[in-house]
Motif scaffolding. Sequence first.
Motif, mmCIF file in Angstrom:
data_model
loop_
_atom_site.group_PDB
_atom_site.id
_atom_site.type_symbol
_atom_site.label_atom_id
_atom_site.label_comp_id
_atom_site.label_asym_id
_atom_site.label_seq_id
_atom_site.Cartn_x
_atom_site.Cartn_y
_atom_site.Cartn_z
ATOM 1 N N THR A 45 0.827 -1.212 0.000
ATOM 2 C CA THR A 45 0.000 0.000 0.000
ATOM 3 C C THR A 45 0.858 1.257 0.000
ATOM 4 O O THR A 45 0.481 2.254 -0.610
ATOM 5 N N TRP A 46 2.007 1.225 0.659
ATOM 6 C CA TRP A 46 2.900 2.384 0.654
ATOM 7 C C TRP A 46 3.404 2.648 -0.768
ATOM 8 O O TRP A 46 3.409 3.796 -1.220
ATOM 9 N N ILE A 86 -5.234 12.587 -1.887
ATOM 10 C CA ILE A 86 -5.618 11.500 -2.787
ATOM 11 C C ILE A 86 -4.727 10.285 -2.540
ATOM 12 O O ILE A 86 -5.193 9.143 -2.503
ATOM 13 N N SER A 87 -3.448 10.533 -2.356
ATOM 14 C CA SER A 87 -2.498 9.456 -2.101
ATOM 15 C C SER A 87 -2.818 8.727 -0.801
ATOM 16 O O SER A 87 -2.777 7.491 -0.740
ATOM 17 N N LYS A 88 -3.124 9.473 0.249
ATOM 18 C CA LYS A 88 -3.459 8.855 1.543
ATOM 19 C C LYS A 88 -4.749 8.050 1.447
ATOM 20 O O LYS A 88 -4.867 6.970 2.032
ATOM 21 N N TRP A 92 -5.173 3.965 2.223
ATOM 22 C CA TRP A 92 -6.090 3.315 3.160
ATOM 23 C C TRP A 92 -7.099 2.414 2.460
ATOM 24 O O TRP A 92 -7.508 1.387 3.016
ATOM 25 N N VAL A 93 -7.495 2.762 1.240
ATOM 26 C CA VAL A 93 -8.396 1.881 0.499
ATOM 27 C C VAL A 93 -7.704 0.551 0.204
ATOM 28 O O VAL A 93 -8.266 -0.526 0.432
ATOM 29 N N VAL A 94 -6.466 0.616 -0.270
ATOM 30 C CA VAL A 94 -5.732 -0.616 -0.566
ATOM 31 C C VAL A 94 -5.454 -1.389 0.718
ATOM 32 O O VAL A 94 -5.548 -2.620 0.751
ATOM 33 N N MET A 95 -5.113 -0.696 1.801
ATOM 34 C CA MET A 95 -4.853 -1.369 3.079
ATOM 35 C C MET A 95 -6.111 -2.086 3.573
ATOM 36 O O MET A 95 -6.035 -3.233 4.033
#
Length: 103
Positions: A45-46, A86-88, A92-95
Amino acid sequence: MLKETENDHSNCFVYKLRAIKFLFGLHVPKLIGALFLILLGWLITWVFSKLTLTSVMFISRMWQKVVREVAVKGVDEIKASHAAVISKKAFWVVMLVFCSGNV
């Protein structure tokens, strides 16, 4: 009589040690695996978050070049703070997707 009491205590102690060893043998590998998956998910996710940030900033720069060439006025660029948000959100969506798949 005293000898039997000592033997009972040592047997109880040995039994407890074996029980602890058995429980650790069952749960520690699972905990290590779970920690590995959490770290792997965080790393993925990072990386996705950084790619999203780079992509949004690249799209913003390209958009600004197109706007200058076409001479459209009143078009805003994507600010760095908006790109970071947007990046954050992508992080969190992917996490959440990664964690929900491992439950």
